[in-house]
Design an enzyme around this catalytic site. Structure first.
Site, PDB file in Angstrom:
ATOM      1  N   LYS A   3       0.914  -1.221  -0.228  1.00  0.00           N
ATOM      2  CA  LYS A   3      -0.063   0.056   0.002  1.00  0.00           C
ATOM      3  C   LYS A   3       0.767   1.307  -0.052  1.00  0.00           C
ATOM      4  CE  LYS A   3      -4.384   1.807   2.026  1.00  0.00           C
ATOM      5  NZ  LYS A   3      -4.711   2.078   0.573  1.00  0.00           N
TER       6      LYS A   3
ATOM      7  N   GLY B 149       6.559   0.833   5.560  1.00  0.00           N
ATOM      8  CA  GLY B 149       7.168  -0.006   5.005  1.00  0.00           C
ATOM      9  C   GLY B 149       7.637   0.171   3.471  1.00  0.00           C
ATOM     10  N   CYS B 150       6.456   0.505   2.896  1.00  0.00           N
ATOM     11  CA  CYS B 150       6.456   0.832   1.386  1.00  0.00           C
ATOM     12  C   CYS B 150       7.133   2.169   1.073  1.00  0.00           C
ATOM     13  CB  CYS B 150       4.888   0.710   0.856  1.00  0.00           C
ATOM     14  SG  CYS B 150       4.029  -0.706   1.208  1.00  0.00           S
ATOM     15  N   THR B 151       7.049   3.105   2.112  1.00  0.00           N
ATOM     16  CA  THR B 151       7.642   4.244   1.805  1.00  0.00           C
ATOM     17  C   THR B 151       9.312   3.970   2.076  1.00  0.00           C
ATOM     18  OG1 THR B 151       5.843   5.549   2.829  1.00  0.00           O
ATOM     19  CG2 THR B 151       7.972   6.794   2.642  1.00  0.00           C
TER      20      THR B 151
ATOM     21  N   ALA C 101      10.546   2.496  -1.130  1.00  0.00           N
ATOM     22  CA  ALA C 101      10.632   3.302  -2.497  1.00  0.00           C
ATOM     23  C   ALA C 101      11.411   4.349  -2.162  1.00  0.00           C
ATOM     24  CB  ALA C 101       8.953   3.826  -2.583  1.00  0.00           C
TER      25      ALA C 101
END
Length: 150
Positions: free
Chosen positions: A40, A45-47, A50
């Site tokens: 998401k 974690g995704c931030t 990326a």
């Protein structure tokens, strides 16, 4: 989770990015391609993942890699994520999960005792001929570029 492995042909895919531009596997013939799936946009974690890829983007370019992020978020959510963190690579808005399912990264997950279906954080490194060179299922979000560029 995914049944794809090193040596397999990468699935042909076609999906729109955060700006509505269509990206397909064939667009990347002759380039190495990193396709990273994340659960998401704008979550911690995704931030971290990326931003680590962003911070190492010049190293990827120097090694002839293109990067594509993929989640089931809307184009607007992907656009907000890309702009907020100044991500230099496209983010596919795979709302119908066609790309996610083609790569086999959708399935049961557990979080805080609850089971649900979602995206398994997985990265595919694809060679210049569309062949999977590596599948990374144990993604280290804060050090992912090093896992890929070793």
């Amino acid at each position: 989770m995914t049944s794809l492995k090193k040596g397999d042909h990468a699935p042909n895919f076609s999906a729109a990015d955060q700006d509505g531009n269509i990206h397909s596997l064939k667009d990347y013939n002759g380039k190495k391609l990193v396709v990273f799936f994340y659960p998401k946009a704008s979550t911690p974690g995704c931030t971290a993942e990326a931003c680590d890829l962003r911070d190492n983007y010049t190293r990827f370019q120097a090694a002839n890699y293109a990067l594509l992020g993929v989640s089931a978020d809307s184009g607007k959510a992907q656009s907000n994520f890309k702009n907020k963190y100044e991500l230099p690579f496209p983010l596919l808005a795979d709302e119908d999960k066609c790309v996610i399912q083609a790569f086999g990264v959708w399935g049961p997950k557990k979080f805080m005792g609850k089971e649900y279906d979602g995206i398994h954080r997985t990265t595919f490194v694809i060679d210049e001929n569309g062949i999977i060179d590596e599948v990374i299922t144990d993604v280290k979000t804060k050090d992912h570029a090093a896992q890929i560029l070793k």
